[in-house]
Design an enzyme around this catalytic site. Structure first.
Site, PDB file in Angstrom:
ATOM      1  N   HIS A  28      31.964 -35.293  68.561  1.00  9.39           N
ATOM      2  CA  HIS A  28      32.014 -36.756  68.510  1.00  9.39           C
ATOM      3  C   HIS A  28      30.616 -37.329  68.751  1.00  9.39           C
ATOM      4  O   HIS A  28      30.187 -38.263  68.071  1.00  9.39           O
ATOM      5  CB  HIS A  28      32.951 -37.304  69.595  1.00  9.39           C
ATOM      6  CG  HIS A  28      34.389 -36.887  69.472  1.00  9.39           C
ATOM      7  ND1 HIS A  28      34.991 -36.042  70.371  1.00  9.39           N
ATOM      8  CD2 HIS A  28      35.344 -37.201  68.561  1.00  9.39           C
ATOM      9  CE1 HIS A  28      36.266 -35.868  70.029  1.00  9.39           C
ATOM     10  NE2 HIS A  28      36.501 -36.547  68.936  1.00  9.39           N
ATOM     11  N   ARG A 178      41.427 -30.361  71.211  1.00 13.88           N
ATOM     12  CA  ARG A 178      42.590 -29.497  71.457  1.00 13.88           C
ATOM     13  C   ARG A 178      42.194 -28.108  71.948  1.00 13.88           C
ATOM     14  O   ARG A 178      43.067 -27.350  72.385  1.00 13.88           O
ATOM     15  CB  ARG A 178      43.449 -29.388  70.194  1.00 13.88           C
ATOM     16  CG  ARG A 178      44.194 -30.681  69.863  1.00 13.88           C
ATOM     17  CD  ARG A 178      45.195 -30.491  68.740  1.00 13.88           C
ATOM     18  NE  ARG A 178      46.117 -31.618  68.620  1.00 13.88           N
ATOM     19  CZ  ARG A 178      45.997 -32.621  67.740  1.00 13.88           C
ATOM     20  NH1 ARG A 178      44.989 -32.625  66.881  1.00 13.88           N
ATOM     21  NH2 ARG A 178      46.880 -33.597  67.720  1.00 13.88           N
TER      22      ARG A 178
HETATM   23  P1  AMP Z   1      39.419 -36.911  66.807  1.00 11.75           P
HETATM   24  O1  AMP Z   1      39.088 -37.551  68.103  1.00 11.75           O
HETATM   25  O2  AMP Z   1      39.776 -35.468  66.909  1.00 11.75           O
HETATM   26  O3  AMP Z   1      40.388 -37.719  65.997  1.00 11.75           O
HETATM   27  O4  AMP Z   1      38.061 -36.912  65.965  1.00 11.75           O
HETATM   28  C1  AMP Z   1      37.338 -38.097  65.739  1.00 11.75           C
HETATM   29  C2  AMP Z   1      36.283 -37.831  64.703  1.00 11.75           C
HETATM   30  O5  AMP Z   1      35.399 -36.807  65.176  1.00 11.75           O
HETATM   31  C3  AMP Z   1      36.867 -37.319  63.373  1.00 11.75           C
HETATM   32  O6  AMP Z   1      36.132 -37.901  62.298  1.00 11.75           O
HETATM   33  C4  AMP Z   1      36.630 -35.835  63.464  1.00 11.75           C
HETATM   34  O7  AMP Z   1      36.536 -35.215  62.206  1.00 11.75           O
HETATM   35  C5  AMP Z   1      35.306 -35.796  64.203  1.00 11.75           C
HETATM   36  N1  AMP Z   1      35.136 -34.475  64.832  1.00 11.75           N
HETATM   37  C6  AMP Z   1      36.018 -33.818  65.611  1.00 11.75           C
HETATM   38  N2  AMP Z   1      35.537 -32.599  65.962  1.00 11.75           N
HETATM   39  C7  AMP Z   1      34.324 -32.497  65.377  1.00 11.75           C
HETATM   40  C8  AMP Z   1      33.325 -31.465  65.343  1.00 11.75           C
HETATM   41  N3  AMP Z   1      33.483 -30.314  65.971  1.00 11.75           N
HETATM   42  N4  AMP Z   1      32.188 -31.701  64.652  1.00 11.75           N
HETATM   43  C9  AMP Z   1      32.012 -32.884  63.994  1.00 11.75           C
HETATM   44  N5  AMP Z   1      32.907 -33.893  63.987  1.00 11.75           N
HETATM   45  C10 AMP Z   1      34.056 -33.703  64.655  1.00 11.75           C
END
Ligand code: AMP
Length: 270
Positions: A28, A178
């Site tokens: 993030h 997760r």
């Molecule tokens: P989430 O909080 O899991 O819904 O993710 C929020 C945003 O962060 C989404 O656009 C995800 O694709 C991105 N994201 C999550 N994990 C990663 C990662 N390891 N590398 C880059 N972006 C990520």
């Protein structure tokens, strides 16, 4: 939030937007840093969106370390952290949903019916509130990124959807909120997922058939104790349709359970 966005826009200031579900990690942070670099103002949202979770999924146990997230956002120079309640997004009588047809039914959509309908709906809702010039999404969720890009194109949204590369732990595991569900031994085994994807992509890039490269990857992944594969496939990078022979921009997509934790990852083919 909307009023501030209008004020900034009036002054000609651009807004970079990073939508998240919180439990922020370096993945993030990399999106936020990029938004910071490319825009005058940065807005981050934290919203664990009930509409994108199935009835037996992890909505209630999804981690919500809000104070830690807020401190990280402050340290990264975020201008506004938008943290709406479910009732603010879905007030009584809410009836409108966004469906990006076809793309939303493939892969994760097949195993998580309604998931991408929930994602597209909340993302459009957030875009309306934040009015960003650019919104940043991770390639880690490649199907989600493709669906949001398609929605932005189809609905003529006057903003850019920017895909950012996946950040990984030292052993290659894609960072994810997760990952903290994994036990220590599951966490060690989880590195095998990305290793298998790397090996498969190397083989395919060397000319070995997709089917045989994926068969080996499948065997390797299934050697992880308590593992189960939802899908492992090579796909066209735009349509996400399965492909049998390599083409430009293709990717391998995977969703794998280790114990009670579902991990997704993907890799680009050359
Ligand atoms: P989430 O909080 O899991 O819904 O993710 C929020 C945003 O962060 C989404 O656009 C995800 O694709 C991105 N994201 C999550 N994990 C990663 C990662 N390891 N590398 C880059 N972006 C990520």
């Amino acid at each position: 939030m909307s009023r501030l966005a209008i004020l900034w826009k009036k002054k000609g200031q651009t807004i970079g937007f990073v939508p998240t579900m919180g439990a922020l990690h370096e993945g993030h942070a990399s999106l936020i840093r990029r938004a910071r670099k490319e825009n005058d103002k940065v807005v981050v949202s934290i919203f664990v969106n009930p509409a994108q979770f199935g009835p037996n999924e992890d909505f209630s146990r999804y981690p919500r370390p809000f104070d830690k997230d807020r401190a990280l956002c402050a340290a990264l120079g975020v201008d506004i952290l938008y943290h709406p309640s479910p009732e603010a997004i879905y007030p009584p009588g809410y009836k409108s949903f966004i469906e990006v047809e076809g793309l939303s039914q493939l892969w994760c959509g097949h195993f998580r019916p309604g998931h991408f309908r929930g994602v597209a709906t909340v993302v459009l809702n957030l875009f309306q509130t934040v009015s960003p010039a650019r919104a940043y999404f991770g390639e880690k969720d490649y199907q989600q990124l493709t669906i949001i890009k398609t929605m932005a194109r189809d609905l003529n949204l006057s903003m850019r959807v920017i895909g950012c590369q996946t950040l990984r732990e030292k052993d290659g595991l894609a960072m994810s909120s997760r990952n903290q569900y994994l036990s220590p031994s599951e966490r060690r085994d989880a590195a095998m997922l990305y290793r298998s994807l790397c090996e498969a992509s190397e083989k395919i890039n060397q000319g070995i058939e997709i089917a045989s490269a994926l068969k080996a990857a499948r065997q390797k992944i299934l050697s992880i104790p308590n593992s189960r594969i939802d899908y492992l496939a090579a796909v066209d990078g735009l349509s996400l349709e399965e492909i049998k022979s390599p083409r430009l921009g293709a990717r391998i997509l995977a969703a794998v359970w280790i114990g009670k934790t579902r991990l997704i990852d993907n890799i680009k083919l050359a």
